[in-house]
Design a protein around this motif. Sequence first.
Motif, short mmCIF file in Angstrom:
data_model
loop_
_atom_site.label_atom_id
_atom_site.label_comp_id
_atom_site.label_asym_id
_atom_site.label_seq_id
_atom_site.Cartn_x
_atom_site.Cartn_y
_atom_site.Cartn_z
N GLU A 79 0.81 -1.22 0.00
CA GLU A 79 0.00 0.00 0.00
C GLU A 79 0.85 1.27 0.00
N ILE A 80 2.11 1.15 0.35
CA ILE A 80 2.98 2.34 0.39
C ILE A 80 4.27 2.05 -0.40
N GLN A 81 4.11 1.66 -1.64
CA GLN A 81 5.27 1.30 -2.46
C GLN A 81 6.12 2.50 -2.84
N CYS A 82 5.56 3.68 -2.75
CA CYS A 82 6.34 4.89 -3.04
C CYS A 82 5.89 6.00 -2.10
N LEU A 83 6.67 7.07 -2.04
CA LEU A 83 6.37 8.17 -1.13
C LEU A 83 5.02 8.82 -1.44
#
Length: 207
Positions: A79-83
């Motif tokens: 769910e938080i693969q990138c900033l």
Amino acid sequence: IAIVLQNCRLNDQLKARSLKLEREIGLLKETERALGNERTILDRLFDNLPLGITLWDGRRSLVHANRRVGEITGYSTREIQCLDDWFLRAFPDPVYRDKVIAGWHRSRQVPAATKELMVTCRDNDVKSIEFRAAFLPNDKALVTLNDITERERARELKRKLEAETLVLNKMKAIDQLRSRFVETVTHEIRTPVTVLKSAVETIHAGI
């Protein structure tokens, strides 16, 4: 005969090189196993730390997050693969999110930074999180998360208790002043009444 001897020497050289290559391959495999064991140890160490740990690369992608990150926020690494995913989920209010992003960019100008932010978790619970960021070469960033919600609640409760205590002390002081005022006024009233009573009694006695 010379050709046979030459072939023998070549075979010996090939065997020696093969043995050397096998030994080098064996050493490489041992090194890989040792590195794998060290990585496993490090992963276990990170997972058992009381702090959440995240590592972000220069493309703003999540490289690693330990188990504590999920325990604190409820978000999985998917769910938080990138900033951008992280900012969108953790700070749903656009005005607050813009302030957080601006602060992140300012923080990158220094080697390390610490901030306390209100984070919206996956279950919509809002927590007070202390972030500590260390900025590494190649635009990488190591960020730790510390849930200080209970600590902040305790601080707020302490502030409220101190404020209530201050109010109570002021009320006690006012009550003491009121009591003294009533005593003083009562005394002042009693004194002339006593004098008048004496005068009246004297007059009646004379009559």
